[in-house]
Design a protein around this motif. Sequence first.
Motif, PDB file in Angstrom:
ATOM      1  N   LEU A  11       0.661  -1.216   0.021  1.00  0.00           N
ATOM      2  CA  LEU A  11       0.115   0.128   0.153  1.00  0.00           C
ATOM      3  C   LEU A  11       0.793   1.268  -0.019  1.00  0.00           C
ATOM      4  N   ALA A  12       1.812   1.092   1.020  1.00  0.00           N
ATOM      5  CA  ALA A  12       2.778   2.559   0.866  1.00  0.00           C
ATOM      6  C   ALA A  12       3.694   2.680  -0.298  1.00  0.00           C
ATOM      7  N   PHE A  13       3.938   1.601  -1.145  1.00  0.00           N
ATOM      8  CA  PHE A  13       4.771   1.826  -2.201  1.00  0.00           C
ATOM      9  C   PHE A  13       3.734   2.411  -3.515  1.00  0.00           C
ATOM     10  N   ALA A  14       2.447   1.748  -3.167  1.00  0.00           N
ATOM     11  CA  ALA A  14       1.633   2.168  -4.496  1.00  0.00           C
ATOM     12  C   ALA A  14       1.170   3.659  -4.077  1.00  0.00           C
ATOM     13  N   VAL A  15       1.183   3.864  -3.033  1.00  0.00           N
ATOM     14  CA  VAL A  15       0.648   5.517  -3.007  1.00  0.00           C
ATOM     15  C   VAL A  15       1.725   6.398  -3.118  1.00  0.00           C
ATOM     16  N   ALA A  16       2.962   6.170  -2.701  1.00  0.00           N
ATOM     17  CA  ALA A  16       4.161   7.029  -3.280  1.00  0.00           C
ATOM     18  C   ALA A  16       4.490   7.096  -4.435  1.00  0.00           C
ATOM     19  N   VAL A  26      12.880   4.684  -1.252  1.00  0.00           N
ATOM     20  CA  VAL A  26      12.449   3.345  -1.074  1.00  0.00           C
ATOM     21  C   VAL A  26      13.257   2.597  -0.142  1.00  0.00           C
ATOM     22  N   ASP A  27      12.663   1.973   1.136  1.00  0.00           N
ATOM     23  CA  ASP A  27      13.350   1.379   2.055  1.00  0.00           C
ATOM     24  C   ASP A  27      13.203  -0.037   2.058  1.00  0.00           C
ATOM     25  N   GLU A  28      13.837  -0.877   1.535  1.00  0.00           N
ATOM     26  CA  GLU A  28      13.926  -2.446   1.708  1.00  0.00           C
ATOM     27  C   GLU A  28      12.444  -2.766   1.236  1.00  0.00           C
ATOM     28  N   VAL A  29      11.701  -2.116   0.271  1.00  0.00           N
ATOM     29  CA  VAL A  29      10.468  -2.595  -0.320  1.00  0.00           C
ATOM     30  C   VAL A  29      10.288  -3.992  -0.859  1.00  0.00           C
ATOM     31  N   LEU A  30      11.732  -4.347  -1.403  1.00  0.00           N
ATOM     32  CA  LEU A  30      12.053  -5.448  -2.069  1.00  0.00           C
ATOM     33  C   LEU A  30      11.959  -6.769  -1.045  1.00  0.00           C
ATOM     34  N   ALA A  31      12.062  -6.544   0.332  1.00  0.00           N
ATOM     35  CA  ALA A  31      12.362  -7.650   1.081  1.00  0.00           C
ATOM     36  C   ALA A  31      10.925  -8.459   1.447  1.00  0.00           C
ATOM     37  N   VAL A  32       9.898  -7.955   0.781  1.00  0.00           N
ATOM     38  CA  VAL A  32       8.399  -8.598   1.184  1.00  0.00           C
ATOM     39  C   VAL A  32       7.786  -8.595  -0.423  1.00  0.00           C
ATOM     40  N   ALA A  35       6.849 -12.552  -6.256  1.00  0.00           N
ATOM     41  CA  ALA A  35       7.790 -12.047  -7.275  1.00  0.00           C
ATOM     42  C   ALA A  35       7.135 -10.955  -8.304  1.00  0.00           C
ATOM     43  N   GLN A  36       5.838 -11.057  -8.493  1.00  0.00           N
ATOM     44  CA  GLN A  36       5.272 -10.181  -9.371  1.00  0.00           C
ATOM     45  C   GLN A  36       5.199  -8.814  -8.811  1.00  0.00           C
ATOM     46  N   PHE A  37       5.145  -8.709  -7.601  1.00  0.00           N
ATOM     47  CA  PHE A  37       4.983  -7.467  -6.602  1.00  0.00           C
ATOM     48  C   PHE A  37       6.465  -6.549  -6.804  1.00  0.00           C
ATOM     49  N   GLN A  38       7.488  -7.615  -6.800  1.00  0.00           N
ATOM     50  CA  GLN A  38       8.816  -6.930  -6.686  1.00  0.00           C
ATOM     51  C   GLN A  38       9.200  -6.793  -8.210  1.00  0.00           C
ATOM     52  N   LYS A  39       8.682  -7.401  -9.263  1.00  0.00           N
ATOM     53  CA  LYS A  39       8.979  -7.094 -10.451  1.00  0.00           C
ATOM     54  C   LYS A  39       8.117  -5.620 -11.037  1.00  0.00           C
ATOM     55  N   THR A  54      14.819  11.278  -8.912  1.00  0.00           N
ATOM     56  CA  THR A  54      15.671  10.564  -8.337  1.00  0.00           C
ATOM     57  C   THR A  54      14.905   9.560  -7.404  1.00  0.00           C
ATOM     58  N   VAL A  55      15.913   8.264  -7.352  1.00  0.00           N
ATOM     59  CA  VAL A  55      15.386   7.429  -6.426  1.00  0.00           C
ATOM     60  C   VAL A  55      16.387   6.897  -5.347  1.00  0.00           C
ATOM     61  N   LEU A  56      15.874   6.990  -4.183  1.00  0.00           N
ATOM     62  CA  LEU A  56      17.107   6.753  -2.903  1.00  0.00           C
ATOM     63  C   LEU A  56      16.571   5.351  -2.700  1.00  0.00           C
ATOM     64  N   LEU A  57      17.410   4.423  -3.000  1.00  0.00           N
ATOM     65  CA  LEU A  57      16.824   3.212  -2.597  1.00  0.00           C
ATOM     66  C   LEU A  57      18.100   2.539  -1.506  1.00  0.00           C
ATOM     67  N   VAL A  58      17.270   2.138  -0.417  1.00  0.00           N
ATOM     68  CA  VAL A  58      17.854   1.272   0.718  1.00  0.00           C
ATOM     69  C   VAL A  58      17.442  -0.119   0.898  1.00  0.00           C
ATOM     70  N   SER A  59      18.602  -0.689   0.385  1.00  0.00           N
ATOM     71  CA  SER A  59      18.450  -2.430   0.358  1.00  0.00           C
ATOM     72  C   SER A  59      19.711  -3.024   0.493  1.00  0.00           C
ATOM     73  N   HIS A  60      19.500  -4.328   1.039  1.00  0.00           N
ATOM     74  CA  HIS A  60      20.774  -5.419   1.032  1.00  0.00           C
ATOM     75  C   HIS A  60      20.495  -6.368  -0.190  1.00  0.00           C
ATOM     76  N   ASN A  61      20.010  -5.926  -1.277  1.00  0.00           N
ATOM     77  CA  ASN A  61      19.808  -6.852  -2.352  1.00  0.00           C
ATOM     78  C   ASN A  61      20.939  -6.168  -3.443  1.00  0.00           C
ATOM     79  N   MET A  62      22.035  -6.629  -3.374  1.00  0.00           N
ATOM     80  CA  MET A  62      23.006  -6.303  -4.221  1.00  0.00           C
ATOM     81  C   MET A  62      22.803  -6.389  -5.712  1.00  0.00           C
ATOM     82  N   GLY A  63      22.137  -7.093  -6.181  1.00  0.00           N
ATOM     83  CA  GLY A  63      21.710  -7.189  -7.616  1.00  0.00           C
ATOM     84  C   GLY A  63      20.909  -6.159  -7.905  1.00  0.00           C
ATOM     85  N   VAL A  64      20.079  -5.515  -7.084  1.00  0.00           N
ATOM     86  CA  VAL A  64      18.836  -4.764  -7.520  1.00  0.00           C
ATOM     87  C   VAL A  64      19.711  -3.344  -7.488  1.00  0.00           C
TER      88      VAL A  64
END
Length: 267
Positions: A11-16, A26-32, A35-39, A54-64
């Motif tokens: 919900l938060a990502f959709a609104v933003a 974007v803070d760790e949105v891909l941790a939850v 697969a379709q949502f992450q895509k 500008t996108v400020l991405l906070v993540s531990h996913n190095m591939g992303v």
Amino acid sequence: KRYSSGMYVRLAFAVAAHLEPEILIVDEVLAVGDAQFQKKCLGKMEDVVREGRTVLLVSHNMGVINRLCQTCIFLRNGQIASTGPSAQIVEEYIQTGFTGQAAEVAFSGGEHDDIQFVSARLERADGTMSSIFRSDEDVRVQVTYKVKRQLAGISLAINITTSVQDSLWSMADWEEHPQLLNRREPGIWTCEWVVPANVLRPGRYFIACGAGSPSCYFHHPEPFPFEITAEGTWRPAYQQFGVSGGPMAIKMRVTEPKLKTEPIPGN
């Protein structure tokens, strides 16, 4: 009505995203999420970048991070450790993660999820703990998790990734024990995944734990590292999969989960 952490993030990502901000944080949105949502998230962030915002991405996913970001900041204990091109900083982060890697890890977070991962440990076939394995020995991954209420239709899985956390190989517990889809009782559970010898190529990997259903994701703790060395005798199976290989039909083995303790009333 109760919402899972994954539903709140969706919900938060959709609104933003639909506010069309000049800076999207974007803070760790891909941790939850599935697969379709992450895509969809990745696609939206790429659209924002292409539009010159500008996108400020906070993540531990190095591939992303490698895929989306030109510049990267490495934070250690809340302080800026280094900054520079993403490929350079990602490699520095990976090297830091593999320094003094532990064979046993206690997870944080998940306090508000119906399934919470507690800990994981890596063992050799003889039961000794290690995070470094020969190419010709099995890797045993023992996971402890807490079920807080009776659940059905839930999958628990581990996912082996590359050092930049691109997914390589996953296995859910119900694939060998389908009765787990019918019901999971409250309590502390343990389950063991066995990664067969001579499959992963020598290299550094991460293990990610996850739990959820097609409509709901629970606790997804931070991945933890292990290493396969070049020691040992390789069989042809080794050449099929690994750091630069692709998917294959070989499966991990999964022991039937055991209920260790009943839940304490009120917890």
